[in-house]
Design a protein around this motif. Structure first.
Motif, PDB file in Angstrom:
ATOM      1  N   ASN A  79      -1.583  -3.964   4.921  1.00 24.85           N
ATOM      2  CA  ASN A  79      -2.362  -4.275   4.087  1.00 24.85           C
ATOM      3  C   ASN A  79      -3.100  -5.260   3.372  1.00 24.85           C
ATOM      4  O   ASN A  79      -2.562  -5.387   1.740  1.00 24.85           O
ATOM      5  N   GLN A 101      -3.869   2.890  10.001  1.00 21.00           N
ATOM      6  CA  GLN A 101      -3.081   3.817   9.410  1.00 21.00           C
ATOM      7  C   GLN A 101      -1.665   4.229  10.049  1.00 21.00           C
ATOM      8  O   GLN A 101      -1.547   4.714  10.769  1.00 21.00           O
ATOM      9  N   LYS A 130       2.506   5.196   9.434  1.00 25.54           N
ATOM     10  CA  LYS A 130       3.896   5.876   8.058  1.00 25.54           C
ATOM     11  C   LYS A 130       4.794   5.977   9.735  1.00 25.54           C
ATOM     12  O   LYS A 130       4.549   7.254  10.332  1.00 25.54           O
ATOM     13  N   GLN A 152       5.492   4.841   2.779  1.00 24.75           N
ATOM     14  CA  GLN A 152       4.348   6.106   3.044  1.00 24.75           C
ATOM     15  C   GLN A 152       2.821   5.364   3.788  1.00 24.75           C
ATOM     16  O   GLN A 152       3.562   4.255   4.923  1.00 24.75           O
ATOM     17  N   TRP A 153       1.634   5.479   4.052  1.00 22.81           N
ATOM     18  CA  TRP A 153       0.759   4.913   4.326  1.00 22.81           C
ATOM     19  C   TRP A 153       0.673   3.070   5.048  1.00 22.81           C
ATOM     20  O   TRP A 153       0.426   2.922   3.362  1.00 22.81           O
ATOM     21  N   ASN A 154       0.683   2.847   5.500  1.00 22.73           N
ATOM     22  CA  ASN A 154       0.340   1.098   4.837  1.00 22.73           C
ATOM     23  C   ASN A 154      -0.809   1.373   6.095  1.00 22.73           C
ATOM     24  O   ASN A 154      -1.121   1.721   7.658  1.00 22.73           O
ATOM     25  N   LEU A 199       5.092  -6.172  -0.337  1.00 18.49           N
ATOM     26  CA  LEU A 199       3.845  -4.712   0.576  1.00 18.49           C
ATOM     27  C   LEU A 199       3.986  -3.714   1.132  1.00 18.49           C
ATOM     28  O   LEU A 199       2.725  -2.982   1.081  1.00 18.49           O
ATOM     29  N   ILE A 200       5.180  -4.513   1.895  1.00 12.44           N
ATOM     30  CA  ILE A 200       4.947  -2.755   2.625  1.00 12.44           C
ATOM     31  C   ILE A 200       5.213  -1.421   1.979  1.00 12.44           C
ATOM     32  O   ILE A 200       6.659  -1.486   1.594  1.00 12.44           O
ATOM     33  N   LYS A 201       4.946  -0.271   2.135  1.00 11.88           N
ATOM     34  CA  LYS A 201       4.881   1.125   1.137  1.00 11.88           C
ATOM     35  C   LYS A 201       6.196   2.109   2.128  1.00 11.88           C
ATOM     36  O   LYS A 201       5.636   1.953   3.467  1.00 11.88           O
ATOM     37  N   ALA A 202       7.245   1.734   2.651  1.00 15.39           N
ATOM     38  CA  ALA A 202       8.896   2.489   3.168  1.00 15.39           C
ATOM     39  C   ALA A 202       7.613   4.375   3.075  1.00 15.39           C
ATOM     40  O   ALA A 202       7.535   4.844   1.821  1.00 15.39           O
TER      41      ALA A 202
END
Length: 397
Positions: free
Chosen positions: A226, A116, A118, A208-210, A203-206
């Motif tokens: 993800n 993971q 971030k 946040q945890w990916n 699909l990538i969470k800026a």
């Protein structure tokens, strides 16, 4: 109860020795508790704490969630926060150049890495850049500089998911969504599309945890975020490609930023891969102590054969009729003899590092470790006044 048990066990052992040996053993061993007496056993596995998924079959955890055991990097820029490896630059504490946290328990060749991540900018420009180096080379150990394949990530819209070759003229080897062939003449050809770059970016969470997944088999490199494939490369450029090398995490020079990694798990597919993760595969299962020696005298059977170690992944359980115990370790099989560093999590030696060597031959395992300030052993012996303990285990089937 545990310390009383150990003291009783060691008392019977000490009383069975001669006067000179009793003085030496009492000075070095009595009162240290189970952590020291069992440290060689503890070095077979690693206690992993913190949040995160359990270790999947075939994977090893390579970060213990508590400290940077098994990793090396700039001590002012890398630390553990909230159970995650954290790289951080500030105006007061910048990175002079790109620097890396290097995994020290081996190299990677054919493998799968899951973790993971971030990444956050701490500046008005919105800049933050990092990456995961694999099959790479250490270019400047004085500042932990690494070059080679990099699974890229940033706070912006362009590079997360791409494959960049750090320190190489090839630069970005595949943009997000590309299938690429690097031919024998080291020329790039885009051979297909995995998706539109902007659709994959969504699909990538800026901030946040990916989840990042990297799979390398031979000349075939794949990266996923993800659950979605970001790049696919066939690297036939023999002049530049790498089939094995170090694993590392990048902290980019520039404006203040923070990057974090957690739940790092590694699966070794064999072949060109080597190092601690592959070595630990050989230690899976249950082991029983069969013989021990300290300060030139053998241990009585009752002090050893009731101790059993069960290993699953990087986790272990040490049991006897009266106690359980645990600790942390790292291994370096590149040395001869192979080396271990043991960090007991309980007893008087909690927080200390015990230097050891080990040898695995079939179903027999020998570990020799140093007590106190004694140097790391160089041979599997425990003579008088050496400060060493030697234990032999057999695999239980």
């Amino acid at each position: 109860m545990k310390n009383a048990c150990v003291s009783g066990m060691m008392g019977r052992y000490v009383n069975s020795l001669g006067t000179a040996a009793r003085r030496t053993i009492r000075a070095r061993l009595l009162g240290v508790g189970a952590a020291l007496v069992l440290a060689p056993l503890l070095s077979l596995g690693q206690s992993v704490t913190g949040d995160g998924p359990s270790v999947e079959k075939g994977f090893q955890k390579i970060f213990n969630g508590k400290d940077l055991t098994g990793w090396q990097g700039h001590p002012k820029l890398w630390f553990v926060k909230d159970g995650a490896i954290t790289g951080q630059t500030t105006a007061e504490n910048p990175a002079k150049r790109n620097t890396f946290l290097i995994w020290t328990n081996g190299t990677v060749g054919d493998f799968e890495l899951r973790c993971q991540f971030k990444i956050s900018p701490n500046n008005s420009q919105g800049f933050a850049n990092s990456g995961i180096q694999y099959r790479s080379k250490v270019l400047d150990p004085s500042y932990w500089v690494v070059g080679g394949y990099q699974a890229d990530m940033e706070a912006g819209p362009n590079y997360t998911g791409t494959l960049y070759e750090e320190g190489s003229p090839r630069g970005t080897m595949a943009m997000r969504g590309e299938k690429v062939l690097w031919d024998k003449d080291c020329k790039k050809e885009v051979t297909g599309e995995l998706g539109k770059a902007d659709e994959l970016l969504a699909l990538i969470k800026a901030g946040q945890w990916n989840e990042y997944v990297i799979i390398a088999k031979g000349n075939h490199l794949e990266q996923f975020i993800n659950g979605k494939q970001m790049i696919d490369i066939i690297d036939d450029c023999e002049a530049s490609r790498a089939m094995s090398g170090v694993l590392a995490l990048q902290l980019h020079a520039g404006p203040s930023m923070t990057v974090q990694f957690k739940d790092l798990r590694l699966r070794d597919f064999g072949g060109s891969a080597s190092g601690g993760a592959g070595e630990l595969e050989k230690l899976q299962g249950t082991w029983r102590a069969m013989a021990g020696e300290a300060e030139g005298s053998p241990w009585p059977q009752e002090a050893t054969t009731n101790i059993v170690v069960s290993i699953k992944g990087n986790a272990y359980t040490v049991t006897s009729p009266d106690f359980t115990d645990h600790g942390e370790f790292s291994v370096d099989p590149s040395h001869q003899p192979k080396q271990m560093d043991v960090r007991p999590a309980t007893g008087d030696d909690k927080g200390r590092t015990i230097a050891a060597i080990y040898e695995l031959e079939g179903d027999r395992l020998r570990i020799c470790y140093a007590h106190g300030e004694s140097p790391r052993p160089t041979a599997f012996t425990a003579p008088a006044d050496s400060g060493r303990i030697l234990l032999t285990y057999t695999r239980q089937k």
